[in-house]
Motif scaffolding. Structure first.
Motif, PDB file in Angstrom:
ATOM      1  N   ASP A 122      -9.350   4.623  -0.067  1.00 16.13           N
ATOM      2  CA  ASP A 122      -8.022   4.764   0.540  1.00 16.13           C
ATOM      3  C   ASP A 122      -7.887   6.179   1.114  1.00 16.13           C
ATOM      4  OD1 ASP A 122      -5.322   4.913   1.201  1.00 16.13           O
ATOM      5  OD2 ASP A 122      -4.688   3.721  -0.531  1.00 16.13           O
ATOM      6  N   SER A 123      -8.191   6.308   2.386  1.00 20.40           N
ATOM      7  CA  SER A 123      -8.173   7.632   3.016  1.00 20.40           C
ATOM      8  C   SER A 123      -6.764   8.189   3.138  1.00 20.40           C
ATOM      9  CB  SER A 123      -8.829   7.565   4.402  1.00 20.40           C
ATOM     10  OG  SER A 123      -8.161   6.614   5.223  1.00 20.40           O
ATOM     11  N   GLU A 124      -5.779   7.314   3.315  1.00 18.61           N
ATOM     12  CA  GLU A 124      -4.394   7.788   3.404  1.00 18.61           C
ATOM     13  C   GLU A 124      -3.936   8.342   2.054  1.00 18.61           C
ATOM     14  OE1 GLU A 124      -0.540   8.723   4.711  1.00 18.61           O
ATOM     15  OE2 GLU A 124      -2.480   8.513   5.701  1.00 18.61           O
ATOM     16  N   LEU A 125      -4.315   7.685   0.979  1.00 14.83           N
ATOM     17  CA  LEU A 125      -3.992   8.204  -0.348  1.00 14.83           C
ATOM     18  C   LEU A 125      -4.684   9.545  -0.566  1.00 14.83           C
ATOM     19  CD1 LEU A 125      -2.720   7.968  -3.149  1.00 14.83           C
ATOM     20  CD2 LEU A 125      -4.688   6.568  -3.847  1.00 14.83           C
ATOM     21  N   ALA A 126      -5.910   9.672  -0.106  1.00 14.67           N
ATOM     22  CA  ALA A 126      -6.639  10.944  -0.240  1.00 14.67           C
ATOM     23  C   ALA A 126      -5.892  12.061   0.473  1.00 14.67           C
ATOM     24  CB  ALA A 126      -8.044  10.797   0.324  1.00 14.67           C
ATOM     25  N   ARG A 127      -5.374  11.763   1.666  1.00 16.56           N
ATOM     26  CA  ARG A 127      -4.625  12.774   2.412  1.00 16.56           C
ATOM     27  C   ARG A 127      -3.365  13.176   1.655  1.00 16.56           C
ATOM     28  NH1 ARG A 127      -0.265  13.326   4.984  1.00 16.56           N
ATOM     29  NH2 ARG A 127       0.341  11.132   4.701  1.00 16.56           N
ATOM     30  N   MET A 128      -2.657  12.195   1.115  1.00 19.80           N
ATOM     31  CA  MET A 128      -1.428  12.477   0.383  1.00 19.80           C
ATOM     32  C   MET A 128      -1.712  13.299  -0.873  1.00 19.80           C
ATOM     33  SD  MET A 128       0.327   8.700   0.841  1.00 19.80           S
ATOM     34  CE  MET A 128       1.793   9.042  -0.124  1.00 19.80           C
ATOM     35  N   LEU A 129      -2.814  13.002  -1.534  1.00 19.85           N
ATOM     36  CA  LEU A 129      -3.188  13.762  -2.733  1.00 19.85           C
ATOM     37  C   LEU A 129      -3.526  15.201  -2.386  1.00 19.85           C
ATOM     38  CD1 LEU A 129      -5.432  11.098  -4.504  1.00 19.85           C
ATOM     39  CD2 LEU A 129      -3.162  11.860  -5.245  1.00 19.85           C
TER      40      LEU A 129
ATOM     41  N   ALA B 126       0.829  -1.210   0.000  1.00 18.10           N
ATOM     42  CA  ALA B 126       0.000   0.000   0.000  1.00 18.10           C
ATOM     43  C   ALA B 126       0.863   1.259   0.000  1.00 18.10           C
ATOM     44  CB  ALA B 126      -0.940  -0.007   1.198  1.00 18.10           C
ATOM     45  N   HIS B 127       1.903   1.272   0.823  1.00 11.72           N
ATOM     46  CA  HIS B 127       2.785   2.445   0.907  1.00 11.72           C
ATOM     47  C   HIS B 127       3.462   2.697  -0.435  1.00 11.72           C
ATOM     48  CE1 HIS B 127       5.643   5.306   2.665  1.00 11.72           C
ATOM     49  NE2 HIS B 127       6.584   4.660   2.003  1.00 11.72           N
ATOM     50  N   GLY B 128       4.026   1.634  -1.018  1.00 15.10           N
ATOM     51  CA  GLY B 128       4.719   1.781  -2.292  1.00 15.10           C
ATOM     52  C   GLY B 128       3.786   2.181  -3.416  1.00 15.10           C
ATOM     53  N   TRP B 129       2.573   1.632  -3.399  1.00 18.13           N
ATOM     54  CA  TRP B 129       1.634   1.947  -4.473  1.00 18.13           C
ATOM     55  C   TRP B 129       1.173   3.401  -4.383  1.00 18.13           C
ATOM     56  CZ3 TRP B 129      -3.500   3.330  -5.312  1.00 18.13           C
ATOM     57  CH2 TRP B 129      -3.943   3.173  -6.643  1.00 18.13           C
ATOM     58  N   ARG B 130       0.921   3.890  -3.171  1.00 15.29           N
ATOM     59  CA  ARG B 130       0.518   5.297  -3.029  1.00 15.29           C
ATOM     60  C   ARG B 130       1.595   6.229  -3.569  1.00 15.29           C
ATOM     61  NH1 ARG B 130      -0.983   3.614   2.844  1.00 15.29           N
ATOM     62  NH2 ARG B 130      -3.184   2.991   2.613  1.00 15.29           N
ATOM     63  N   HIS B 131       2.836   5.926  -3.272  1.00 17.04           N
ATOM     64  CA  HIS B 131       3.915   6.772  -3.774  1.00 17.04           C
ATOM     65  C   HIS B 131       4.060   6.637  -5.294  1.00 17.04           C
ATOM     66  CE1 HIS B 131       5.620   8.666  -0.182  1.00 17.04           C
ATOM     67  NE2 HIS B 131       5.206   7.590   0.461  1.00 17.04           N
ATOM     68  N   ALA B 132       3.704   5.469  -5.818  1.00 18.50           N
ATOM     69  CA  ALA B 132       3.707   5.308  -7.272  1.00 18.50           C
ATOM     70  C   ALA B 132       2.656   6.206  -7.916  1.00 18.50           C
ATOM     71  CB  ALA B 132       3.459   3.848  -7.635  1.00 18.50           C
ATOM     72  N   VAL B 133       1.514   6.336  -7.269  1.00 17.85           N
ATOM     73  CA  VAL B 133       0.469   7.236  -7.776  1.00 17.85           C
ATOM     74  C   VAL B 133       0.998   8.671  -7.805  1.00 17.85           C
ATOM     75  CG1 VAL B 133      -1.816   8.221  -7.334  1.00 17.85           C
ATOM     76  CG2 VAL B 133      -1.424   5.763  -6.986  1.00 17.85           C
ATOM     77  N   LEU B 134       1.626   9.085  -6.718  1.00 20.77           N
ATOM     78  CA  LEU B 134       2.174  10.443  -6.657  1.00 20.77           C
ATOM     79  C   LEU B 134       3.279  10.633  -7.698  1.00 20.77           C
ATOM     80  CD1 LEU B 134       2.354  11.114  -2.817  1.00 20.77           C
ATOM     81  CD2 LEU B 134       0.686  12.002  -4.459  1.00 20.77           C
ATOM     82  N   LYS B 135       4.059   9.585  -7.927  1.00 24.79           N
ATOM     83  CA  LYS B 135       5.122   9.686  -8.922  1.00 24.79           C
ATOM     84  C   LYS B 135       4.528   9.917 -10.305  1.00 24.79           C
ATOM     85  CE  LYS B 135       9.492   9.371 -10.066  1.00 24.79           C
ATOM     86  NZ  LYS B 135      10.614  10.060  -9.424  1.00 24.79           N
ATOM     87  N   CYS B 136       3.445   9.221 -10.609  1.00 23.67           N
ATOM     88  CA  CYS B 136       2.785   9.432 -11.894  1.00 23.67           C
ATOM     89  C   CYS B 136       2.311  10.878 -12.022  1.00 23.67           C
ATOM     90  CB  CYS B 136       1.610   8.471 -12.049  1.00 23.67           C
ATOM     91  SG  CYS B 136       2.094   6.760 -12.381  1.00 23.67           S
ATOM     92  N   LEU B 137       1.710  11.386 -10.979  1.00 19.48           N
ATOM     93  CA  LEU B 137       1.220  12.763 -11.017  1.00 19.48           C
ATOM     94  C   LEU B 137       2.385  13.747 -11.155  1.00 19.48           C
ATOM     95  CD1 LEU B 137      -1.472  12.529  -8.209  1.00 19.48           C
ATOM     96  CD2 LEU B 137      -1.905  12.723 -10.672  1.00 19.48           C
ATOM     97  N   PHE B 138       3.457  13.513 -10.439  1.00 21.08           N
ATOM     98  CA  PHE B 138       4.609  14.412 -10.460  1.00 21.08           C
ATOM     99  C   PHE B 138       5.278  14.434 -11.831  1.00 21.08           C
ATOM    100  CE2 PHE B 138       9.195  15.111  -9.896  1.00 21.08           C
ATOM    101  CZ  PHE B 138       9.182  16.373  -9.312  1.00 21.08           C
ATOM    102  N   THR B 139       5.371  13.257 -12.468  1.00 21.15           N
ATOM    103  CA  THR B 139       6.056  13.167 -13.763  1.00 21.15           C
ATOM    104  C   THR B 139       5.090  13.301 -14.937  1.00 21.15           C
ATOM    105  OG1 THR B 139       5.882  10.739 -13.705  1.00 21.15           O
ATOM    106  CG2 THR B 139       7.918  11.733 -12.855  1.00 21.15           C
ATOM    107  N   GLU B 140       3.829  13.543 -14.639  1.00 21.06           N
ATOM    108  CA  GLU B 140       2.789  13.727 -15.659  1.00 21.06           C
ATOM    109  C   GLU B 140       2.546  12.474 -16.490  1.00 21.06           C
ATOM    110  OE1 GLU B 140       3.600  17.272 -17.875  1.00 21.06           O
ATOM    111  OE2 GLU B 140       3.455  18.578 -16.118  1.00 21.06           O
ATOM    112  N   VAL B 141       2.746  11.323 -15.870  1.00 20.44           N
ATOM    113  CA  VAL B 141       2.314  10.069 -16.484  1.00 20.44           C
ATOM    114  C   VAL B 141       0.813   9.962 -16.273  1.00 20.44           C
ATOM    115  CG1 VAL B 141       2.382   7.547 -16.274  1.00 20.44           C
ATOM    116  CG2 VAL B 141       4.508   8.867 -16.188  1.00 20.44           C
ATOM    117  N   PRO B 142       0.025   9.744 -17.307  1.00 18.09           N
ATOM    118  CA  PRO B 142      -1.432   9.664 -17.135  1.00 18.09           C
ATOM    119  C   PRO B 142      -1.813   8.612 -16.102  1.00 18.09           C
ATOM    120  CG  PRO B 142      -0.864   9.739 -19.465  1.00 18.09           C
ATOM    121  CD  PRO B 142       0.438   9.565 -18.720  1.00 18.09           C
TER     122      PRO B 142
END
Length: 210
Positions: free
Chosen positions: A165-172, A135-151
């Motif tokens: 995923d409330s933790e992902l919501a907080r990170m977003l 879960a931790h690694g996947w959430r950061h993968a989501v942020l990485k996509c957003l940061f690098t503009e990967v769709p």
């Protein structure tokens, strides 16, 4: 998208098809004789030159077929990834879910996610990454996509993993706030993922539904 052997046979001509036949035969031989792997089998040399012989547009598919035909294990995929070009690394990442590796190749996904190469990031969040990132690694993968503009559409099983995923919501939310404070645009995909986090998780499958 990777194409099948049949599709490649229909698209390749003459010398390219003959080269592929020979390359796959070498890979099959290596699979049948795993004890003879010297660390530099002929099919791995073919892997590196796939684009030159079959065309860059077919290179990913040819490399994937070689990996599958050779039944490549962790030493081989690690070697090809670490020694390869960005294109060769991408092909490894795209094929991991087709190999019998379990979670052992996860370090390659994690390495790709540390880069800013959008080709590698997009490949890293495919089926293998979705299956094995915690879960931790996947959430950061989501942020990485957003940061690098990967769709965000590149994120395999996004709908399933982001739901509730409330933790992902907080990170977003934190990511969006940081971007706004810096005067930078918030990626449009962030809203897509944030909307998913607000939805209830999908129910776990029952014995009857399996």
């Amino acid at each position: 998208m990777l194409t099948s052997r049949k599709e490649l046979d229909d698209q390749l001509r003459g010398a390219a098809r003959a080269w592929l036949d020979e390359a796959l035969a070498e890979a099959a031989h290596a699979a049948d004789h795993p004890d003879t792997d010297s660390g530099n089998p002929p099919w791995e040399l073919r892997y590196a030159s796939a684009g030159r012989h079959c065309g860059l547009e077919h290179a990913d598919s040819v490399r994937a077929l070689l990996l599958v035909e050779a039944r490549a294990g962790l030493p081989a995929v690690t070697r090809l990834y670490e020694q390869g070009t960005a294109a060769e690394r991408r092909a490894v990442l795209l094929t991991l879910h087709r190999l019998d590796l379990g979670a052992t190749a996860l370090p390659l996904v994690e390495d790709a996610l540390r880069t800013n190469d959008t080709r590698l990031v997009a490949a890293a969040v495919g089926p293998y990454g979705a299956a094995h990132l915690d879960a931790h690694g996947w959430r950061h993968a989501v942020l990485k996509c957003l940061f690098t503009e990967v769709p965000v559409e590149a994120l395999h099983r996004l709908d399933e993993r982001a739901r509730g995923d409330s933790e992902l919501a907080r990170m977003l939310a934190d990511f969006a706030a940081e971007r706004t404070a810096a005067g930078r645009a918030v990626p449009t995909g962030l809203r897509t993922v944030l909307d998913l986090t607000a939805q209830a998780p999908a129910p776990a499958p029952t014995e009857e539904s399996r």
